[in-house]
Design a protein around this motif. Structure first.
Motif, PDB file in Angstrom:
ATOM      1  N   LEU A  76       6.350   8.813  57.359  1.00  0.00           N
ATOM      2  CA  LEU A  76       6.121   9.979  56.624  1.00  0.00           C
ATOM      3  C   LEU A  76       4.610   9.944  55.695  1.00  0.00           C
ATOM      4  N   PRO A  77       3.771  10.760  55.718  1.00  0.00           N
ATOM      5  CA  PRO A  77       2.409  10.921  55.090  1.00  0.00           C
ATOM      6  C   PRO A  77       2.780  10.701  53.595  1.00  0.00           C
ATOM      7  N   THR A  78       2.924   9.741  53.002  1.00  0.00           N
ATOM      8  CA  THR A  78       3.067   9.480  51.541  1.00  0.00           C
ATOM      9  C   THR A  78       1.783   9.113  50.649  1.00  0.00           C
ATOM     10  N   ASN A  79       0.764   8.886  51.259  1.00  0.00           N
ATOM     11  CA  ASN A  79      -0.409   8.814  50.918  1.00  0.00           C
ATOM     12  C   ASN A  79      -1.677   9.309  51.495  1.00  0.00           C
ATOM     13  N   ILE A  80      -2.772   9.301  50.883  1.00  0.00           N
ATOM     14  CA  ILE A  80      -4.066   9.846  51.522  1.00  0.00           C
ATOM     15  C   ILE A  80      -4.542   9.382  52.690  1.00  0.00           C
ATOM     16  N   HIS A  81      -4.193   7.942  52.996  1.00  0.00           N
ATOM     17  CA  HIS A  81      -4.713   7.368  54.286  1.00  0.00           C
ATOM     18  C   HIS A  81      -3.622   7.713  55.306  1.00  0.00           C
ATOM     19  N   LEU A  82      -2.498   7.856  55.360  1.00  0.00           N
ATOM     20  CA  LEU A  82      -1.416   8.121  55.909  1.00  0.00           C
ATOM     21  C   LEU A  82      -1.563   9.599  56.462  1.00  0.00           C
ATOM     22  N   LYS A  83      -1.963  10.243  55.548  1.00  0.00           N
ATOM     23  CA  LYS A  83      -2.256  11.797  55.880  1.00  0.00           C
ATOM     24  C   LYS A  83      -3.335  12.255  56.751  1.00  0.00           C
ATOM     25  N   ASP A 129     -12.587  -5.967  53.280  1.00  0.00           N
ATOM     26  CA  ASP A 129     -13.453  -6.673  53.999  1.00  0.00           C
ATOM     27  C   ASP A 129     -13.485  -6.440  55.637  1.00  0.00           C
ATOM     28  N   LEU A 130     -12.342  -6.207  55.893  1.00  0.00           N
ATOM     29  CA  LEU A 130     -12.044  -5.961  57.530  1.00  0.00           C
ATOM     30  C   LEU A 130     -12.006  -4.256  57.637  1.00  0.00           C
ATOM     31  N   GLY A 131     -12.152  -3.783  56.682  1.00  0.00           N
ATOM     32  CA  GLY A 131     -12.323  -2.171  56.937  1.00  0.00           C
ATOM     33  C   GLY A 131     -10.766  -1.635  57.085  1.00  0.00           C
ATOM     34  N   TYR A 132      -9.729  -2.195  56.738  1.00  0.00           N
ATOM     35  CA  TYR A 132      -8.214  -1.829  56.669  1.00  0.00           C
ATOM     36  C   TYR A 132      -7.889  -1.454  55.432  1.00  0.00           C
ATOM     37  N   LEU A 133      -7.940   0.147  55.332  1.00  0.00           N
ATOM     38  CA  LEU A 133      -7.785   0.506  53.993  1.00  0.00           C
ATOM     39  C   LEU A 133      -6.505   1.404  53.644  1.00  0.00           C
ATOM     40  N   ASN A 134      -5.554   1.213  54.434  1.00  0.00           N
ATOM     41  CA  ASN A 134      -4.473   1.865  54.147  1.00  0.00           C
ATOM     42  C   ASN A 134      -3.900   1.196  53.195  1.00  0.00           C
ATOM     43  N   SER A 135      -3.300   2.053  52.041  1.00  0.00           N
ATOM     44  CA  SER A 135      -2.805   1.508  51.006  1.00  0.00           C
ATOM     45  C   SER A 135      -1.477   1.368  50.825  1.00  0.00           C
ATOM     46  N   SER A 136      -0.601   1.498  51.979  1.00  0.00           N
ATOM     47  CA  SER A 136       0.788   1.460  52.168  1.00  0.00           C
ATOM     48  C   SER A 136       1.305   0.192  51.924  1.00  0.00           C
ATOM     49  N   ASN A 188       6.973   4.213  54.727  1.00  0.00           N
ATOM     50  CA  ASN A 188       8.444   4.986  55.077  1.00  0.00           C
ATOM     51  C   ASN A 188       8.558   5.564  56.429  1.00  0.00           C
ATOM     52  N   SER A 189       9.428   5.688  57.119  1.00  0.00           N
ATOM     53  CA  SER A 189       9.364   6.459  58.427  1.00  0.00           C
ATOM     54  C   SER A 189      10.948   7.032  58.322  1.00  0.00           C
ATOM     55  N   VAL A 190      11.086   8.254  59.372  1.00  0.00           N
ATOM     56  CA  VAL A 190      12.346   8.883  59.636  1.00  0.00           C
ATOM     57  C   VAL A 190      12.434   8.978  61.323  1.00  0.00           C
ATOM     58  N   ALA A 191      13.609   8.778  61.682  1.00  0.00           N
ATOM     59  CA  ALA A 191      13.699   8.936  62.933  1.00  0.00           C
ATOM     60  C   ALA A 191      15.238   9.211  63.429  1.00  0.00           C
ATOM     61  N   PRO A 192      15.483   9.927  64.629  1.00  0.00           N
ATOM     62  CA  PRO A 192      16.627   9.794  65.373  1.00  0.00           C
ATOM     63  C   PRO A 192      16.963   8.839  66.013  1.00  0.00           C
ATOM     64  N   GLN A 193      18.087   8.129  66.111  1.00  0.00           N
ATOM     65  CA  GLN A 193      18.324   6.713  66.711  1.00  0.00           C
ATOM     66  C   GLN A 193      19.461   7.051  67.795  1.00  0.00           C
ATOM     67  N   LEU A 194      19.334   6.473  69.115  1.00  0.00           N
ATOM     68  CA  LEU A 194      20.263   6.687  70.114  1.00  0.00           C
ATOM     69  C   LEU A 194      20.649   5.108  70.332  1.00  0.00           C
ATOM     70  N   SER A 195      22.005   4.922  70.128  1.00  0.00           N
ATOM     71  CA  SER A 195      22.759   3.647  70.356  1.00  0.00           C
ATOM     72  C   SER A 195      23.662   3.446  71.424  1.00  0.00           C
ATOM     73  N   LEU A 196      23.850   2.371  72.102  1.00  0.00           N
ATOM     74  CA  LEU A 196      24.758   2.080  73.012  1.00  0.00           C
ATOM     75  C   LEU A 196      25.551   0.815  72.440  1.00  0.00           C
ATOM     76  N   VAL A 197      26.794   1.191  72.217  1.00  0.00           N
ATOM     77  CA  VAL A 197      27.725   0.179  71.672  1.00  0.00           C
ATOM     78  C   VAL A 197      28.658  -0.319  72.549  1.00  0.00           C
ATOM     79  N   TYR A 198      28.549  -1.848  72.687  1.00  0.00           N
ATOM     80  CA  TYR A 198      29.571  -2.381  73.731  1.00  0.00           C
ATOM     81  C   TYR A 198      30.678  -3.165  72.829  1.00  0.00           C
TER      82      TYR A 198
END
Length: 387
Positions: free
Chosen positions: A41-48, A136-143, A190-200
């Motif tokens: 989810l694009p919740t900040n300017i870097h993710l957008k 310093d390494l140029g990683y600017l994602n504030s998440s 944050n993220s959202v997703a459908p999930q497929l499950s196989l239960v034994y």
């Protein structure tokens, strides 16, 4: 990966030892393999700014079907509890890292129609191997500001019995990574997703309702006292911040004490009111920028203690309580960059003995921003059965 296996084996061994010997029946165990494909989810300017926000995740879970041996199990419709591991691949966004998480699981059935079942689940654990913010390494994602974070996942979905031993499930999941402001920046991922499950199911076991008349337990009014401690990372928020070192700041200590009165009105719930005092070093200091560097100084001539009032709700699951509260600092003085005097909190409390308890929780503001993580130790001074 070596540390991943070590953490998993330690958590798994602790979980297994925590069960009663006579409850470890193979027919009560189940395992599931899951895959999910969704979006961050694009919740900040870097993710957008990311052109692609898709991710994939793969998980394996090992669960035990409760059977009513404990009173709370039947109250909550015989949930499944267990442990799981998940690995996340951010695909084209490798700068987010390759986190994996180990978590505890609470999985409960809402309703069943013949072979179709509806469940909801809550997962809570710890995540490793994220790529933190680093100018310093140029990683600017504030998440994310740290490699190690809390992992929280909420989900609901439908499962269909496709044979004697298998269920096929389709879920919708919301996942969250955060360090609780132990290190900034910490906007959360944050993220959202459908999930497929196989239960034994090695052997399908449907909890059987006992024909024994269940004992209705006493409800209690309790008076509790606790002390807590926390640490948080805070950064200078002035408009003249140095763009090359945007999150300069300090780590501050928080500690305090609280007293609560809780009135239990059902076997599952209680409500209460608490008062507290908090020594917050961030509140008692102010930061300023000089020659490109951030410094702090005392805000008051003497440290100010914050007094609070905290209405709360408690969900009771045996010896485990979930405490939810919304509080207000009665005399807090606020300036331009100060946090609001309103705060929220959610915490897990475990009764070590009938009187002694420990708690871990999150203090937040604006209903979504983590302020700090609280560690508590407390004692129940009065526990009286309601008439």
């Amino acid at each position: 990966m070596k540390s991943f296996y070590i953490y998993f084996l330690v958590l798994f061994s602790v979980f297994c030892k925590a069960q009663e010997a006579d409850s470890l029946k193979p027919k009560l165990w189940t395992a599931s393999a899951n895959t999910e494909y969704g979006m961050v989810l694009p919740t900040n300017i870097h993710l957008k700014s990311y052109p692609h926000k898709a991710f994939a995740a793969y998980s394996f879970e090992f669960l035990k079907q409760t059977n009513g041996n404990r009173d709370w199990e039947s109250l909550y419709n015989y949930p499944q509890i267990g442990v799981g591991v998940i690995a996340v691949d951010y695909l084209t966004n490798k700068q987010l890292g390759s986190p994996y998480s180990i978590y505890g699981i609470y999985n409960a059935k809402i309703k069943q129609w013949d072979k179709l079942k509806w469940y909801h689940s809550i997962n809570f654990g710890i995540s490793f191997n994220s790529t933190p913010y680093n100018s310093d390494l140029g990683y600017l994602n504030s998440s994310i500001g740290s490699k190690t974070n809390m992992f929280i996942s909420l989900g609901t979905g439908l499962y269909y019995e496709i044979g004697k031993h298998f269920d096929l499930g389709l879920n919708l999941r919301f996942n969250h990574l955060s360090n609780g402001s132990l290190k900034t920046p910490n906007r959360g991922l944050n993220s959202v997703a459908p999930q497929l499950s196989l239960v034994y199911y090695p052997e399908r076991a449907t909890p059987q309702k006992s024909d024994t008349v269940r004992i209705v337990h006493d409800k209690y009014n309790t008076v509790e006292f606790s002390v807590f401690a926390a640490r948080k990372s805070a950064f200078y928020k002035g408009t003249d911040r140095d763009p090359s070192n945007y999150y300069q700041g300090y780590i501050y200590n928080i500690y305090g004490a609280e007293a609560f009165y809780f009135r239990q009105y059902s076997e599952k719930s209680a409500y209460g009111l608490g008062v507290g005092i908090t020594q917050d070093d961030e509140y008692n200091h102010t930061m300023y920028l000089e020659n490109g560097f951030v410094y702090d100084k005392k805000r008051f001539s003497k440290n100010q203690v914050l007094a609070s009032i905290i209405p709360s709700y408690r969900l009771i699951m045996g010896k485990l309580y979930v405490n939810i509260g919304a509080g207000y600092y009665l005399f807090k003085k606020t300036w331009k960059y100060d946090k609001t005097p309103f705060f929220q909190r959610i915490g897990l409390q475990y009764q070590i003995t009938d009187r002694l308890f420990a708690s871990f929780g999150i203090n937040a503001y604006d209903f979504h921003v983590a302020n700090y993580l609280e560690w508590k130790l407390g004692y129940t001074f009065s526990k009286k059965a309601r008439k």
